[in-house]
Design a protein around this motif. Structure first.
Motif, PDB file in Angstrom:
ATOM      1  N   ILE A  49     -11.699  53.326  44.459  1.00  0.00           N
ATOM      2  CA  ILE A  49     -12.348  54.610  43.345  1.00  0.00           C
ATOM      3  C   ILE A  49     -12.158  56.318  44.296  1.00  0.00           C
ATOM      4  O   ILE A  49     -12.514  57.344  43.985  1.00  0.00           O
TER       5      ILE A  49
ATOM      6  N   SER B  31      -9.523  58.694  44.685  1.00  0.00           N
ATOM      7  CA  SER B  31     -10.307  60.362  43.550  1.00  0.00           C
ATOM      8  C   SER B  31      -9.973  59.408  42.432  1.00  0.00           C
ATOM      9  O   SER B  31      -9.838  60.222  41.400  1.00  0.00           O
ATOM     10  N   LEU B  32     -10.838  57.828  41.464  1.00  0.00           N
ATOM     11  CA  LEU B  32     -10.222  57.894  40.669  1.00  0.00           C
ATOM     12  C   LEU B  32     -11.447  58.174  39.831  1.00  0.00           C
ATOM     13  O   LEU B  32     -12.505  58.138  40.382  1.00  0.00           O
TER      14      LEU B  32
ATOM     15  N   VAL C 287     -13.339  56.274  36.601  1.00  0.00           N
ATOM     16  CA  VAL C 287     -13.289  55.125  36.211  1.00  0.00           C
ATOM     17  C   VAL C 287     -14.172  55.445  34.851  1.00  0.00           C
ATOM     18  O   VAL C 287     -15.774  55.594  35.071  1.00  0.00           O
TER      19      VAL C 287
ATOM     20  N   GLY D 287     -17.050  54.024  30.741  1.00  0.00           N
ATOM     21  CA  GLY D 287     -16.231  53.045  30.347  1.00  0.00           C
ATOM     22  C   GLY D 287     -16.650  53.567  29.217  1.00  0.00           C
ATOM     23  O   GLY D 287     -17.622  54.589  28.958  1.00  0.00           O
TER      24      GLY D 287
ATOM     25  N   LEU E 124     -26.063  49.887  39.846  1.00  0.00           N
ATOM     26  CA  LEU E 124     -25.235  50.269  38.457  1.00  0.00           C
ATOM     27  C   LEU E 124     -26.051  49.994  37.460  1.00  0.00           C
ATOM     28  O   LEU E 124     -25.812  49.736  36.112  1.00  0.00           O
TER      29      LEU E 124
ATOM     30  N   PHE F 290     -24.420  56.431  29.639  1.00  0.00           N
ATOM     31  CA  PHE F 290     -23.291  57.806  29.591  1.00  0.00           C
ATOM     32  C   PHE F 290     -24.355  58.685  31.110  1.00  0.00           C
ATOM     33  O   PHE F 290     -23.510  58.981  31.591  1.00  0.00           O
TER      34      PHE F 290
ATOM     35  N   ALA G  51     -19.114  58.098  43.591  1.00  0.00           N
ATOM     36  CA  ALA G  51     -18.460  56.982  44.498  1.00  0.00           C
ATOM     37  C   ALA G  51     -17.339  57.870  45.354  1.00  0.00           C
ATOM     38  O   ALA G  51     -16.576  58.266  45.731  1.00  0.00           O
ATOM     39  N   CYS G  52     -18.545  57.785  46.376  1.00  0.00           N
ATOM     40  CA  CYS G  52     -18.271  59.239  47.492  1.00  0.00           C
ATOM     41  C   CYS G  52     -18.382  58.114  49.382  1.00  0.00           C
ATOM     42  O   CYS G  52     -17.819  58.461  50.853  1.00  0.00           O
TER      43      CYS G  52
ATOM     44  N   ILE H 220     -20.931  49.034  33.230  1.00  0.00           N
ATOM     45  CA  ILE H 220     -20.316  50.343  33.114  1.00  0.00           C
ATOM     46  C   ILE H 220     -19.729  49.915  31.599  1.00  0.00           C
ATOM     47  O   ILE H 220     -19.995  51.451  31.243  1.00  0.00           O
TER      48      ILE H 220
ATOM     49  N   SER I 201     -21.927  52.310  29.361  1.00  0.00           N
ATOM     50  CA  SER I 201     -20.634  53.897  29.230  1.00  0.00           C
ATOM     51  C   SER I 201     -20.915  54.586  30.512  1.00  0.00           C
ATOM     52  O   SER I 201     -20.653  56.080  29.910  1.00  0.00           O
ATOM     53  N   LEU I 202     -20.674  54.361  31.062  1.00  0.00           N
ATOM     54  CA  LEU I 202     -21.053  55.165  32.557  1.00  0.00           C
ATOM     55  C   LEU I 202     -19.779  55.730  32.595  1.00  0.00           C
ATOM     56  O   LEU I 202     -18.862  55.272  32.700  1.00  0.00           O
ATOM     57  N   THR I 203     -19.644  56.819  34.019  1.00  0.00           N
ATOM     58  CA  THR I 203     -18.239  57.494  34.295  1.00  0.00           C
ATOM     59  C   THR I 203     -18.622  57.462  36.018  1.00  0.00           C
ATOM     60  O   THR I 203     -20.132  57.265  36.215  1.00  0.00           O
ATOM     61  N   VAL I 204     -18.155  56.291  36.254  1.00  0.00           N
ATOM     62  CA  VAL I 204     -17.982  56.732  38.114  1.00  0.00           C
ATOM     63  C   VAL I 204     -16.425  57.345  38.162  1.00  0.00           C
ATOM     64  O   VAL I 204     -16.036  57.219  37.582  1.00  0.00           O
ATOM     65  N   GLN I 205     -17.235  58.561  39.548  1.00  0.00           N
ATOM     66  CA  GLN I 205     -16.117  58.986  39.587  1.00  0.00           C
ATOM     67  C   GLN I 205     -16.079  58.988  41.222  1.00  0.00           C
ATOM     68  O   GLN I 205     -17.267  59.483  41.697  1.00  0.00           O
ATOM     69  N   GLY I 206     -14.782  58.583  42.495  1.00  0.00           N
ATOM     70  CA  GLY I 206     -14.545  59.036  43.095  1.00  0.00           C
ATOM     71  C   GLY I 206     -14.452  60.348  43.518  1.00  0.00           C
ATOM     72  O   GLY I 206     -13.742  61.019  42.837  1.00  0.00           O
ATOM     73  N   PHE I 207     -14.065  60.505  45.118  1.00  0.00           N
ATOM     74  CA  PHE I 207     -13.609  61.757  45.255  1.00  0.00           C
ATOM     75  C   PHE I 207     -13.873  62.025  46.278  1.00  0.00           C
ATOM     76  O   PHE I 207     -14.560  61.203  47.411  1.00  0.00           O
TER      77      PHE I 207
END
Lengths: 360, 360
Positions: free
Chosen positions: A282, A286-287, A289, A291, B250, B256, B261-262, B282, B286-292
């Motif tokens: 992730i 840079s995904l 995700v 829910g 988590l 929301f 995700a670092c 998640i 309804s979580l948003t997980v974003q990698g970058f």
């Protein structure tokens, strides 16, 4: 139809910590049958009495009855021991003290596993008219929650664009089979890859529009999947399964790709099967995700209905393919067999599409 | 400064499968020292020769040298065995065949662990001017990649709003300590909760602006965290750690809510410590997980620099608190000790803020 003198229901006896115990006579039985007297005078103002005709069978129900839940962290309240098992469904009003609904109205609602259901008018989801091609089972499948889940998962969560590649797991299930049809025929995906539990199911999802159906029980299913996805990886993954399959797919979503976290059927009986081992994908790719649960989108159900009805009228969405009915209406005690039908969701003989129980 | 006749470097000898072997004489040594002759005529057109002065120490380097990587799935190419270890850093140009840079220019660039570095002009990140308060170490800390990571993580990934609650892990680290300062003083978070590895570090992050600093080595740190977060849960979690801490958090992000995700420092030596056991949170919340990774934001670095310089000039961001220098410049062989300094990142004696190695 007349008003009954008793209401029969399937109650939660022991919230399961591990596997569900379907044997009513077992000491740790998950379910028990109850029968309570009823008279029309019990119906309060604003309530209707629904004769339950069809139940929707949903994996989410497994979560609602599980032991040891944190009520503050679920999207729906747990079912308490002693309460009837919650189930969305379709029924007909046989008595009414509501000014909104009349005897004879057909309604969709959050019911319980019972033969009759006193329900506050506000708890009725909607009154529906059955017409040619859009019958009660269609309201629970192609026009039901699982279909809306597929639609909003594709549109809002995955933001699927024309020509993109998408992988969907549990693709022969109620949600998955609608994901396949909508992704291909409405969102115009370039490549739709579906994972299902048998060769027969894989061919079936291909008949719905999947470019490739893969049997996840094949020993080499990951190699098949890798080949089907190709070196450019997939734009989107619609996850209904979780665990090992999800961990593998996270390594196959392309940079800036999206994952819809929708279901986790791999772990309904054993949460340790939901461990995710590839979280760092992730980060490095840079995904996103996301829910979601369908109740987030209640205000937009009309949008989903309009799109799906459009697909049905064009013939690209085949309603006859979206559900399977188990008919208990001829049984002596239809309710008693409701849990057993529901258990098909979690077994290897799961019918294709939405599993619907007809009890009357 | 003059042009050297040799270039010394630390190379990757054996890509580690488990722990890094810092002993140069061990059979499975991770690193080896090399020395190669150099003359100014070796410098090609368009290239500059940089005398390396400061190295940035980053957990990401651990990923770049790990064995068995899938080169197509990382955000930066792996370092190959026999190649010098990549490191961002700060240096001074001592020879130039570039029309863009001149001898004496100070530059930020992706260097290697070496004393001198021939570099194509296009590989120079930027020429910088040191001024009072904005010295070389500041360019690698408060105005470095880790600070930009904190800024874009808060602004774009977590979309942190005034008054919200945020939890950040590895809060005394280079990224985490900037997350704390930016969240509190720039984004005006209502509550900033930081996790760090000692009581001293916890007090230190509180001095930077955290409302609560928690020592994750306390046996009851999850209880402390639960209490600090409160029953409404947190709006955002900035994860630099992964694994068990992430799995717990988590369960504490509100419906929301968002997760950045670092990083995944929990698993740099043992990936099994990165298993995530609470994925279904998640879905149900309804979580948003974003990698970058910070390289996604190169075009917007000026925006981050402007915001951070604003904080520095107001005194809310304290540059003297954002880095720690290990000075090897007086050592007989400074380069030989570069890996050992870097290893501090992963140990219990990790200095606060950005760890910078001065080699000349």
């Amino acid at each position: 139809m007349s008003v009954p003198t008793t209401i029969n229901a399937v109650l939660l006896k022991n919230a399961p910590t591990g596997e569900v115990q379907f044997d009513y006579s077992a000491k740790d039985a998950t379910f028990e049958l109850s029968s309570k007297p009823f008279s029309e005078s019990d119906l309060k103002d604003g309530f209707v009495l629904v004769k339950n005709l069809y139940f929707s069978n949903d994996p989410a129900q497994r979560g609602w009855i599980a032991a040891g839940q944190d009520a503050s962290r679920g999207y729906a309240d747990p079912v308490k021991e002693g309460d009837a098992i919650r189930s969305s469904g379709f029924g007909e009003i046989v008595a009414s003290k509501s000014s909104k609904y009349s005897v004879g109205d057909k309604v969709l609602a959050l019911l319980t596993w019972s033969d009759y259901q006193p329900l506050h008018e506000a708890a009725v989801f909607q009154k529906v008219d059955e017409s040619e091609g859009v019958t009660a089972p269609v309201y629970l499948s192609a026009l039901g929650y699982t279909a809306f889940t597929a639609y909003f998962g594709l549109k809002d969560i995955l933001q699927l664009k024309e020509g993109q590649t998408i992988v969907v797991s549990a693709a022969a299930g109620a949600t998955g089979s609608m994901v396949v049809q909508l992704a291909k025929h409405v969102f115009k995906a370039g490549k739709v890859i579906g994972l299902a539990g048998s060769d027969e199911k894989s061919r079936w999802i291909e008949s719905l529009g999947a470019d490739v159906g893969i049997n996840y029980n094949d020993a080499d299913y990951k190699e098949q999947l890798d080949k089907a996805i190709g070196p450019d990886c997939t734009d989107a993954y619609f996850d209904n399964v979780g665990g090992d399959m999800l961990s593998f797919l996270l390594t196959k979503v392309k940079k800036f790709g999206r994952v819809a976290a929708c279901g986790a059927i791999a772990g309904y009986n054993d949460k340790s099967k939901l461990n995710v081992t590839t979280w760092t994908q992730i980060i490095t790719n840079s995904l996103t995700v996301q829910g979601f649960v369908i109740f987030n989108y209640v205000q937009r159900f009309p949008e989903a209905i309009e799109v799906i009805l459009g697909g049905i009228s064009k013939g690209t969405i085949k309603v006859e393919n979206t559900y399977h009915i188990e008919d208990l209406s001829k049984e002596e005690k239809p309710l008693a067999k409701v849990p057993e039908v529901w258990s098909l969701l979690f077994g290897s003989n799961k019918p294709n599409g939405k599993l619907i129980t007809k009890i009357a």
